[in-house]
Design a protein around this motif. Sequence first.
Motif, short mmCIF file in Angstrom:
data_model
loop_
_atom_site.label_atom_id
_atom_site.label_comp_id
_atom_site.label_asym_id
_atom_site.label_seq_id
_atom_site.Cartn_x
_atom_site.Cartn_y
_atom_site.Cartn_z
N THR A 1 0.83 -1.21 0.00
CA THR A 1 0.00 0.00 0.00
C THR A 1 0.86 1.25 0.00
OG1 THR A 1 -1.75 -1.15 1.21
CG2 THR A 1 -1.79 1.27 1.22
N ALA A 2 1.90 1.25 0.84
CA ALA A 2 2.82 2.39 0.90
C ALA A 2 3.58 2.54 -0.41
CB ALA A 2 3.79 2.22 2.06
N LEU A 3 3.96 1.41 -1.02
CA LEU A 3 4.67 1.45 -2.30
C LEU A 3 3.81 2.11 -3.37
CD1 LEU A 3 7.03 0.70 -4.14
CD2 LEU A 3 5.97 -1.55 -4.44
N ARG A 4 2.54 1.73 -3.43
CA ARG A 4 1.64 2.33 -4.43
C ARG A 4 1.51 3.83 -4.20
NH1 ARG A 4 -1.54 -2.44 -3.67
NH2 ARG A 4 -2.90 -1.31 -2.23
N ARG A 5 1.44 4.24 -2.94
CA ARG A 5 1.31 5.67 -2.63
C ARG A 5 2.57 6.44 -3.06
NH1 ARG A 5 -0.13 5.10 2.15
NH2 ARG A 5 1.91 5.23 3.18
N GLU A 6 3.74 5.86 -2.79
CA GLU A 6 4.99 6.53 -3.16
C GLU A 6 5.15 6.57 -4.67
OE1 GLU A 6 6.84 8.17 -0.97
OE2 GLU A 6 5.30 7.55 0.46
N ARG A 7 4.76 5.50 -5.33
CA ARG A 7 4.85 5.49 -6.80
C ARG A 7 3.91 6.53 -7.40
NH1 ARG A 7 4.08 -0.10 -9.57
NH2 ARG A 7 4.91 1.11 -11.30
N PRO B 1 14.01 5.73 0.06
CA PRO B 1 13.77 5.65 -1.38
C PRO B 1 14.07 4.26 -1.93
CG PRO B 1 15.85 6.74 -0.94
CD PRO B 1 15.20 6.52 0.39
N THR B 2 13.24 3.80 -2.82
CA THR B 2 13.48 2.53 -3.50
C THR B 2 13.36 2.76 -5.00
OG1 THR B 2 11.15 1.84 -3.53
CG2 THR B 2 12.44 1.28 -1.56
N LEU B 3 14.04 1.93 -5.77
CA LEU B 3 14.01 2.05 -7.22
C LEU B 3 12.58 1.93 -7.75
CD1 LEU B 3 15.66 2.25 -9.85
CD2 LEU B 3 15.77 -0.24 -9.85
N ARG B 4 11.83 0.99 -7.21
CA ARG B 4 10.45 0.78 -7.68
C ARG B 4 9.58 2.00 -7.40
NH1 ARG B 4 7.80 -4.43 -5.35
NH2 ARG B 4 6.17 -3.76 -6.80
N ALA B 5 9.75 2.60 -6.24
CA ALA B 5 8.90 3.73 -5.87
C ALA B 5 9.25 4.98 -6.66
CB ALA B 5 9.02 4.01 -4.37
N VAL B 6 10.53 5.28 -6.78
CA VAL B 6 10.95 6.56 -7.36
C VAL B 6 10.96 6.53 -8.88
CG1 VAL B 6 12.82 8.25 -7.50
CG2 VAL B 6 12.32 7.13 -5.32
N LEU C 1 10.25 3.48 -11.12
CA LEU C 1 9.40 2.55 -11.86
C LEU C 1 7.93 2.90 -11.69
CD1 LEU C 1 11.28 -0.82 -11.23
CD2 LEU C 1 11.55 0.85 -13.09
N ASN C 2 7.57 4.01 -12.26
CA ASN C 2 6.18 4.49 -12.27
C ASN C 2 5.95 5.21 -13.58
OD1 ASN C 2 6.76 7.51 -11.82
ND2 ASN C 2 7.86 6.54 -10.12
N PRO C 3 4.70 5.37 -14.01
CA PRO C 3 4.42 5.93 -15.34
C PRO C 3 5.04 7.30 -15.59
CG PRO C 3 2.44 4.93 -14.43
CD PRO C 3 3.46 4.90 -13.34
N GLY C 4 4.94 8.21 -14.62
CA GLY C 4 5.45 9.56 -14.83
C GLY C 4 6.95 9.60 -15.04
N MET C 5 7.70 8.91 -14.20
CA MET C 5 9.15 8.92 -14.31
C MET C 5 9.63 8.18 -15.56
SD MET C 5 10.66 10.72 -12.01
CE MET C 5 10.39 11.47 -10.40
N VAL C 6 8.98 7.09 -15.89
CA VAL C 6 9.35 6.36 -17.11
C VAL C 6 9.14 7.25 -18.33
CG1 VAL C 6 8.71 4.44 -18.62
CG2 VAL C 6 8.94 4.06 -16.15
#
Length: 298
Positions: free
Chosen positions: A4-10, A269-274, A276-281
């Motif tokens: 849940t926290a990962l989705r929020r950070e992403r 910070p984690t790679l997935r959160a920061v 690996l998300n649509p905006g950053m990609v």
Amino acid sequence: MEETALRRERKICSALGLMLLAVLLCSVVWSFLMSGLYYMTNGAIPYVLYLALTLVGHYALSLPLAFRMVRRVPRVEPARRPVEPLALVRWIVIGLSLTWVGALVGVVVNQLIYLATGRVSSNDLDQIIDMMPVGLVVLCVSVIAPVCEEIVFRYLLAGRLARYGQASAAFISALLFAAFHGNFSQFFLAFAAGLLLAYAYFRTGRLLVPILIHMAVNFSNSGVALLLPPSDTAYALYGFVSLVITVAGIALLICGRRDIRWDSGWRKPTLRAVFLNPGMVLIFAACFAEFAMTAFLY
């Protein structure tokens, strides 16, 4: 980090990436519109005005949009500390040193690319600046651009990434700042400058400080050279002073490395959160495309 926290950070980091993408797209669309308007009017717009509007006019559209896109993303206000004049001068000297070393690295990388592709090197930005009056260069490159870029990359971006700690926020924002320039000539100097500017912002809690450093560095790198008289002596003196400042900046950075302090954040910070998300990609893909076009097509 729980799911849940990962989705929020992403989601938070994706909003920041989409904000930068919007700024970049505004710049591209604005440049296209200005070029079309200039040629459709057969050059009725003064060329100098056309260049100035192309360089900085897009900020009038992108800044309000950027603020709106990240208004729901919480910022971490850095602690406000007194600004010592000597510290400001020291940061400016270090900034000049870092940008000149970074520019040298960028030149080497560019030359390697041109040698590999069998083309003649060029720098469109330098050519545009050379065609502009000194007063306009100072206004656009040394005043308007630093103010707008510091608002975007330090206030809107780094201030919201500080949830992961100031050191992580500085690195991520500097990487995006460098990628945003879209060419190898400026990538390395922009990354180094981005780290310093973020540090100055976090250490003082005042956006004005990185703005002043950014202005000084841009003016020294662009405006001063245009003000020099066209003589070998003046250019040699400028080169000598630049070398002295570069050595002094490196020495100041090495001597003061133990005094560097970053405040921690409340999220790791984690790679997935920061990233690996649509905006950053999307923003990194757009910057990569710009790099490819600059390196291999122009």
